[in-house]
Design an enzyme around this catalytic site. Structure first.
Site, short mmCIF file in Angstrom:
data_model
loop_
_atom_site.label_atom_id
_atom_site.label_comp_id
_atom_site.label_asym_id
_atom_site.label_seq_id
_atom_site.Cartn_x
_atom_site.Cartn_y
_atom_site.Cartn_z
N ARG A 149 0.93 -1.09 -0.03
CA ARG A 149 0.02 0.01 -0.01
C ARG A 149 0.81 1.31 -0.16
O ARG A 149 1.78 1.32 0.77
CB ARG A 149 -0.91 -0.04 1.20
N TYR A 161 -3.48 11.70 5.22
CA TYR A 161 -3.52 10.47 5.92
C TYR A 161 -2.52 9.38 5.19
O TYR A 161 -2.30 9.21 4.21
CB TYR A 161 -5.28 9.78 5.29
N ASP A 213 -4.77 4.03 -0.15
CA ASP A 213 -6.13 4.23 0.79
C ASP A 213 -6.41 5.83 0.59
O ASP A 213 -5.50 6.72 1.08
CB ASP A 213 -5.59 3.95 2.06
N HIS A 215 -8.95 7.16 2.33
CA HIS A 215 -9.41 7.58 3.77
C HIS A 215 -10.56 8.44 3.81
O HIS A 215 -10.69 9.55 4.52
CB HIS A 215 -8.36 8.14 4.52
N GLU A 239 -8.84 2.54 -2.06
CA GLU A 239 -9.67 2.28 -0.69
C GLU A 239 -10.54 3.38 -0.37
O GLU A 239 -9.71 4.34 -0.46
CB GLU A 239 -8.71 1.60 -0.01
N GLU A 265 -13.87 -0.76 6.37
CA GLU A 265 -13.06 -0.98 7.71
C GLU A 265 -13.94 -0.29 8.81
O GLU A 265 -13.92 -0.71 10.00
CB GLU A 265 -11.69 -0.30 7.51
N ARG A 286 -14.07 -4.64 3.72
CA ARG A 286 -12.71 -4.52 4.44
C ARG A 286 -13.40 -4.81 6.16
O ARG A 286 -12.35 -4.51 7.12
CB ARG A 286 -12.25 -3.14 4.27
N GLU A 342 -4.24 -7.32 5.57
CA GLU A 342 -3.47 -6.03 5.78
C GLU A 342 -2.62 -6.60 6.94
O GLU A 342 -3.04 -7.03 7.92
CB GLU A 342 -4.26 -5.08 6.12
N TRP A 405 -12.09 12.56 8.09
CA TRP A 405 -10.73 12.26 8.13
C TRP A 405 -10.49 10.88 7.65
O TRP A 405 -11.29 9.89 7.79
CB TRP A 405 -10.25 12.20 9.69
#
Ligand code: CS2
Ligand code: MG
Length: 405
Positions: A149, A161, A213, A215, A239, A265, A286, A342, A405
């Site tokens: 990643r 991020y 990612d 985020h 992601e 996630e 995720r 991950e 965020w």
């Protein structure tokens, strides 16, 4: 056999970062461990467990994993949400650990046995500029990873991020103070990201799987533009392009690109995943073992995903303990449609508290063959690391507006 739960205790420890653990003990002295860590809101789950769940566990049959899950989920009336589901996740994981120990089998055997030889793993690489990022990617490749990643800085911003200007390491949760404010601007990120990713693709060649990612930072149309612009880079996945609650946002992204999308996630139940899976809006789900109600529920999410050609890739950050990672590996080894795990690793001090049976070699993880999950916790060591309040950062746009965020 003596499978009645005689006690359950919550352990809060902070070896490098905060973890909330649940220890369930049976009358014949077996001990099962679960992870209940919710980054930045740890004590809410500790209280939910101590004050509301532990009194319900004592006296129950430890082998009734599914009934206990249903009892804690349906029986509470107030369902879902990260605090509730992390608590249920910890109980469920601890009961699977206990069942494995009672049977003398690793948990993956109880879930149907291995469907692969090892679990494909991705590591994190980050660097503010191209040179730093290349050095970080090369270190991961030298460690044997074939999936990496990549997170990079953006000219004009001080923090994005996954990476901070001038910082040697990346740990988002700041200890002992309120949340840091990170400034965000979509336009410079969108200008910079495709080139930054293309430069890494040129560096590694076609055979390395690259992930990125976002985020949750982009608006739907920004996300669609990014997914389209990075198409030639052939990412393994992109992601969290948009805030995860807005499922329809991903339809726009889908209409404009074939870049594989991962999200979930922050999802806590199968209900959060249902629409995205059924509509075919994503490629990877995720949901994490701890945060989505434990092994029993994440297996159910993976099964629903399988119906729709979606593969599971449970979240595995350093802010979930090695107990979560071990559980995730037992699931991944035994679940047909888990694609990748991950593997962020844990702070050095965490290895003083957790003894783990899982192994890493040549880009693959394996949960090991110890009975249960294969993680033991040194309670004396855990006491050396008292809890310290910590917060994830908060994002604001350059004019001061609070952002995702
Ligand atoms: C992340 C996490 O690993 C990931 O993909 O998005 O680092 C996430 O920021 C943290 O787990 C938040 O607690
Ligand atoms: Mg993520």
């Amino acid at each position: 056999m003596g499978s009645m739960i005689s006690s359950a205790d919550v352990v809060v420890t902070s070896p490098g970062r905060n973890y909330v653990l649940l220890r369930v003990t049976t009358e014949d002295g077996l001990v099962g461990w679960g992870d209940a860590t919710l980054n930045g809101r740890e004590l809410a789950v500790a209280s939910y467990l101590r004050d509301h769940v532990v009194p319900l566990l004592v006296g129950r049959d430890a082998h009734r994993v599914e009934d206990t899950w249903q009892y804690l989920y349906r029986g509470a009336y107030w369902r879902r949400g990260p605090v509730t589901m992390a608590a249920i996740g910890a109980v469920d994981t601890a009961l699977w650990d206990l069942k494995g120990k009672a049977a003398g089998l690793p948990v993956y055997q109880l879930l149907g046995g291995a469907v692969r030889e090892g679990v494909y793993a991705y590591a994190h690489a980050f660097g503010w500029d191209h040179g730093e990022l290349v050095a970080s990617v090369d270190r991961r490749l030298a460690e044997g990873f074939r999936a990496v990643r990549v997170q990079f800085g953006v000219p004009g911003l001080d923090a994005v991020y996954g990476v901070h200007l001038g910082a040697a390491a990346y740990e988002p949760a700041g200890r002992g103070r309120g949340p840091l404010v990170e400034r965000w601007a979509g336009a410079p990120y969108l200008r910079h990201a495709p080139g930054a990713l293309a430069a890494i693709r040129d560096h590694v060649g076609p055979d390395v799987d690259l992930l990125h990612d976002v985020h949750h930072r982009l608006t739907p149309v920004e996300a669609a533009r990014l997914a389209k612009d990075v198409e030639p880079i052939r990412l393994f996945w992109l992601e969290d392009v948009t805030p995860a609650e807005n499922h329809h946002a991903l339809d726009l992204v889908r209409q404009h690109s074939t870049t594989p999308l991962a999200i979930g996630e922050t999802f806590t139940t199968i209900w959060d995943c249902q629409e995205l899976l059924v509509r075919g809006s994503i490629d990877y789900i995720r949901a994490a073992v701890t945060h989505a109600g434990g092994l029993s529920h994440v297996r159910r999410i993976a099964d629903l995903a399988a119906l729709h050609g979606v593969r599971a890739a449970p979240h595995g950050p350093s802010d979930l303990s090695p107990i979560n990672l071990a559980a995730s590996l037992h699931l991944a080894l035994s679940t047909h449609n888990v694609a990748i795990q991950e593997y962020m690793g844990h702070p050095g001090e965490a290895h003083e508290v957790f003894r783990t049976a899982y192994t890493y070699a040549d880009g693959y993880l394996h949960p090991g063959d110890e009975p249960g999950l294969g993680v033991e916790v040194d309670l004396v060591a855990a006491e050396r690391f008292p809890y310290e309040p910590a917060y994830l950062p908060v994002a604001r746009t350059v004019d001061g507006t609070v952002w995702d965020w």
